[in-house]
Design an enzyme around this catalytic site. Structure first.
Site, PDB file in Angstrom:
ATOM      1  N   LYS A  48      -9.690  -2.238   2.018  1.00 37.75           N
ATOM      2  CA  LYS A  48      -9.281  -1.120   2.873  1.00 37.75           C
ATOM      3  C   LYS A  48     -10.094   0.142   2.560  1.00 37.75           C
ATOM      4  CE  LYS A  48      -6.050  -3.555   4.716  1.00 37.75           C
ATOM      5  NZ  LYS A  48      -6.235  -4.057   6.073  1.00 37.75           N
ATOM      6  N   CYS A  78       1.255  -8.008  11.491  1.00 46.59           N
ATOM      7  CA  CYS A  78       1.657  -8.267  12.885  1.00 46.59           C
ATOM      8  C   CYS A  78       1.019  -9.560  13.403  1.00 46.59           C
ATOM      9  CB  CYS A  78       1.260  -7.113  13.785  1.00 46.59           C
ATOM     10  SG  CYS A  78       2.332  -5.688  13.606  1.00 46.59           S
ATOM     11  N   ARG A 108       0.848  -1.189   0.000  1.00 50.32           N
ATOM     12  CA  ARG A 108       0.000   0.000   0.000  1.00 50.32           C
ATOM     13  C   ARG A 108       0.891   1.248   0.000  1.00 50.32           C
ATOM     14  NH1 ARG A 108      -1.677   0.707   4.390  1.00 50.32           N
ATOM     15  NH2 ARG A 108      -1.161  -1.189   5.525  1.00 50.32           N
ATOM     16  N   HIS A 111     -10.131  -2.302  12.030  1.00 51.83           N
ATOM     17  CA  HIS A 111      -9.076  -3.147  11.444  1.00 51.83           C
ATOM     18  C   HIS A 111      -8.804  -4.289  12.426  1.00 51.83           C
ATOM     19  CE1 HIS A 111      -4.699  -3.237   9.678  1.00 51.83           C
ATOM     20  NE2 HIS A 111      -5.498  -4.068   9.035  1.00 51.83           N
ATOM     21  N   TYR A 148      -1.654  -3.238  -6.919  1.00 47.95           N
ATOM     22  CA  TYR A 148      -1.442  -3.961  -5.657  1.00 47.95           C
ATOM     23  C   TYR A 148      -2.762  -4.062  -4.881  1.00 47.95           C
ATOM     24  CZ  TYR A 148      -0.451  -5.108  -0.918  1.00 47.95           C
ATOM     25  OH  TYR A 148      -0.519  -5.723   0.310  1.00 47.95           O
ATOM     26  N   ARG A 158       1.476 -12.189  -1.302  1.00 49.52           N
ATOM     27  CA  ARG A 158       0.153 -12.429  -0.709  1.00 49.52           C
ATOM     28  C   ARG A 158      -0.529 -13.663  -1.256  1.00 49.52           C
ATOM     29  NH1 ARG A 158      -1.918  -8.535   3.194  1.00 49.52           N
ATOM     30  NH2 ARG A 158      -0.253  -7.020   3.322  1.00 49.52           N
ATOM     31  N   SER A 210      -0.846  -3.813  10.234  1.00 47.44           N
ATOM     32  CA  SER A 210      -0.639  -4.774   9.143  1.00 47.44           C
ATOM     33  C   SER A 210       0.602  -5.625   9.389  1.00 47.44           C
ATOM     34  CB  SER A 210      -0.458  -4.013   7.837  1.00 47.44           C
ATOM     35  OG  SER A 210      -1.518  -3.106   7.685  1.00 47.44           O
ATOM     36  N   ASP A 263      -9.125  -9.662   9.294  1.00 52.64           N
ATOM     37  CA  ASP A 263      -8.627  -8.313   8.985  1.00 52.64           C
ATOM     38  C   ASP A 263      -9.599  -7.182   9.340  1.00 52.64           C
ATOM     39  OD1 ASP A 263      -6.502  -6.707   7.930  1.00 52.64           O
ATOM     40  OD2 ASP A 263      -7.639  -6.426   6.084  1.00 52.64           O
TER      41      ASP A 263
HETATM   42  C1  OXD Z   1      -2.973  -4.629   5.320  1.00 55.48           C
HETATM   43  C2  OXD Z   1      -3.658  -5.795   4.778  1.00 55.48           C
HETATM   44  O1  OXD Z   1      -2.092  -4.062   4.659  1.00 55.48           O
HETATM   45  O2  OXD Z   1      -4.524  -6.340   5.461  1.00 55.48           O
HETATM   46  O3  OXD Z   1      -3.317  -4.230   6.450  1.00 55.48           O
HETATM   47  O4  OXD Z   1      -3.386  -6.181   3.630  1.00 55.48           O
HETATM   48 MN    MN Z   2      -4.970  -5.297   7.288  1.00 53.37          MN
END
Ligand code: OXD
Ligand code: MN
Length: 593
Positions: free
Chosen positions: A207, A251, A70, A227, A198, A376, A249, A278
């Site tokens: 998002k 984590c 991102r 989130h 992306y 991903r 993100s 998420d």
């Molecule tokens: C992020 C995702 O970047 O969930 O938070 O992809």
């Molecule tokens: Mn995320």
């Protein structure tokens, strides 16, 4: 497909005049149409079909080299006043944003097809759900959206003749980072994303709609878009306690959402049920409790590090019907990434499309990675062995606890609980974490990321904190609020806590505390566990390490408090008195103890 919605028809026609595609295709959501598009993308090289014997239904895609995460610096909230976006968002005036992006969208689809994807975030027809329509010139986006959302004709039927929908426009354009913009117009219920391929920038249901636009909607409609992962913990008696957890993100939200209980807790027969990894949309229902749905139908997860030890359920989930992006492609048309199961392949084609061997080194002598660190998988939730039966329940699940967490080498203890809702909102507002590969930025640097929403809040975060405080007043059965830190290290940088499945030991404490079954130790920052209350059966953790995990250093926290003060100052006088009060009370408690 019959289009009954006049406004939708008009908007598609206007956008197609702007982008000038050769043709327009409406996405029906049928298997036949999906296969046709997939075939077309294979023939142009946009995607590569993987070994169908080993990975049935799986495909592979590479993004452009400068387009692998991102781009927060190119992401804007476009409102008439800067103050509406707040100091944590980039801001642009709507007219300027439409003009700037409009010139990039202009004729961007010449020679291409515009796909129209009607999609629902959340089960079709649920009072929680929201509908969007994404226009895109990327088959990759279409294929991802078919996994991540409920998409197709059934959504148009739900929309009827004049239902509300978010207008989402995307074009890859020339994938030029200088001409890339991710724009949100909350007042117009509109998203424009141009110049990227992306996922986080272009799967506009994720998002952009489900967090940035939805957080704005939630504020005016009285609900919350967060989130957060959602998981259920079933105990021996069959009772399931649902919790949500917000982490920045990359984590470990996906790993936590589908964790496997450690051997040491097997006797307690816990089962984990995954509702989402998420995003959580939460509403107060008639019973006075907070209920959550996951608006997505798929996982868009980070691949590197995923293996049978860290996340066996994810490994099982991604064996079929999965889109792999930016991983290493092996000669047998299977895939590999750093931290995968098994032995490292001798060769392959890396995420940049170049021949790769494990012996390659970059100019600094570091091994060249086969997979991008933010590569991903896109995969259906329903394939996950721990998928909850309630993943598409229109009412969602009742939430007993909310967890905030960050990646901090020091300071934050393994777990602590807020004194009450207001203090819990304070804990969320002071969250901080080290930057990971999911976003561009200096990796490892600590940044403030309240509620893990800094990149995703569609309005001024000072107002967002107020919304949290207001919601608390309306929730009769308030979930208890906690903070965790799985990433504390000793002086040599060794992680003190094993993480992964062992995190259940902490979740168990959280569940007990949320049911008010056990006491805790009151400290200046919140309540921490009595050591005896964390079940460490079967875990080789020294008493010294546990002490360090639960240690609170007043001088470090006072320094942190000064940093929080600076952070709050960014919001001027908009920060609510409740949060100022919590900060002052923290300082007082630290000075006194
Ligand atoms: C992020 C995702 O970047 O969930 O938070 O992809
Ligand atoms: Mn995320």
């Amino acid at each position: 497909m019959q289009i009954k919605h006049k406004e939708l028809e008009k908007w598609v026609s206007e956008m197609s005049k702007l982008c000038n595609p050769d043709k327009i295709i409406w996405i029906e959501g049928s298997k036949a149409q999906k296969e046709k598009l997939q075939y077309e993308a294979i023939s142009t090289g946009e995607i590569i079909i993987l070994n169908q014997k080993i990975l049935p239904g799986c495909i592979y895609h590479r993004t452009a080299l400068n387009d692998v995460a991102r781009t927060e610096n190119l992401t804007y909230i476009c409102t008439p006043e800067r103050e509406d976006a707040g100091p944590t968002n980039n801001w642009m005036k709507p007219e300027e944003a439409y003009t700037k992006a409009g010139s990039i969208f202009k004729n961007s689809m010449v020679g291409r097809t515009m796909y129209v994807i009607p999609f629902s975030m959340g089960p079709i027809g649920s009072p929680f759900s929201k509908i969007g329509v994404e226009l895109t010139d990327s088959i990759y986006v279409v294929l991802n959206m078919l996994i991540m959302t409920n998409a197709g004709e059934k959504v148009l039927n739900e929309l009827g003749e004049n239902g509300e929908f978010t207008k989402c426009l995307h074009s890859k354009a020339d994938l030029n980072i200088e001409r890339r913009l991710i724009l949100h117009f909350p007042q117009d219920n509109t998203i424009w994303s141009v110049g990227s391929g992306y996922g986080g920038n272009v799967l506009l249901g994720k998002k952009c709609l489900s967090l940035r636009i939805a957080s704005y909607m939630g504020r005016s409609e009285g609900w919350m878009a967060e989130h957060m992962l959602i998981l259920g913990i079933e105990d021996k008696s069959g009772e399931i306690t649902y919790i949500t957890a917000a982490f920045p993100s990359a984590c470990g939200k996906t790993n936590l959402a589908m964790l496997i209980p450690p051997d040491g807790l097997k006797r307690k027969s816990y089962k984990i049920w995954t509702v989402g990894d998420d995003i959580a949309w939460m509403r107060i229902r008639k019973d006075g409790s907070l209920w959550a749905i996951n608006p997505e139908t798929g996982f868009f997860g980070v691949v590197p590090g995923t293996n049978s030890k860290t996340n066996p359920n994810a490994v099982k989930t991604i064996q079929s019907n999965t889109i792999y992006t930016n991983v290493l492609l092996k000669e047998d048309k299977t895939v590999w990434w750093e931290g995968a199961d098994g032995t490292m392949p001798e060769s392959g084609i890396d995420w940049t499309g170049k021949p790769w061997t494990p012996y390659l080194k970059d100019n600094d002598g570091k091994p060249i990675k086969g997979a991008n660190p933010n590569s991903r998988f896109t995969t259906p939730i329903k394939q996950c062995p721990t998928a909850s039966k309630l993943v598409d329940d229109p009412n969602g699940v009742p939430i007993s606890a909310i967890i905030f967490g960050g990646r901090r080498a020091s300071l934050a203890p393994l777990v602590y609980q807020s004194f009450n809702w207001q203090h819990g909102v304070f804990l969320g507002s002071i969250m901080a974490s080290e930057i990971t590969a999911a976003q561009y930025g200096a990796q490892g640097v600590v940044r403030r990321d309240p509620m893990a929403m800094v990149p995703f809040c569609g309005y001024n975060m000072a107002d967002y904190f107020k919304h949290w405080l207001e919601m608390g007043k309306k929730i009769k059965n308030q979930p208890k609020i906690f903070h965790v830190n799985w990433f504390k290290t000793d002086d040599s940088g060794r992680f003190l806590w094993p993480g992964y499945g062992d995190n259940l030991r902490v979740l168990e404490w959280i569940v007990e505390r949320s049911k008010e079954k056990i006491d805790a130790v009151k400290t200046p920052i919140g309540c921490i566990p009595y050591k005896k209350d964390i079940d460490l059966t079967g875990l080789d953790l020294s008493g010294n390490d546990l002490d360090r995990l639960l240690e609170i250093k007043n001088d470090e926290w006072l320094k942190e408090a000064r940093d929080i003060k600076d952070f709050y100052t960014k919001f001027g006088d908009k920060i609510s008195v409740e949060l100022q009060f919590e900060l002052n009370s923290l300082i007082e408690r630290l000075l006194k103890s």
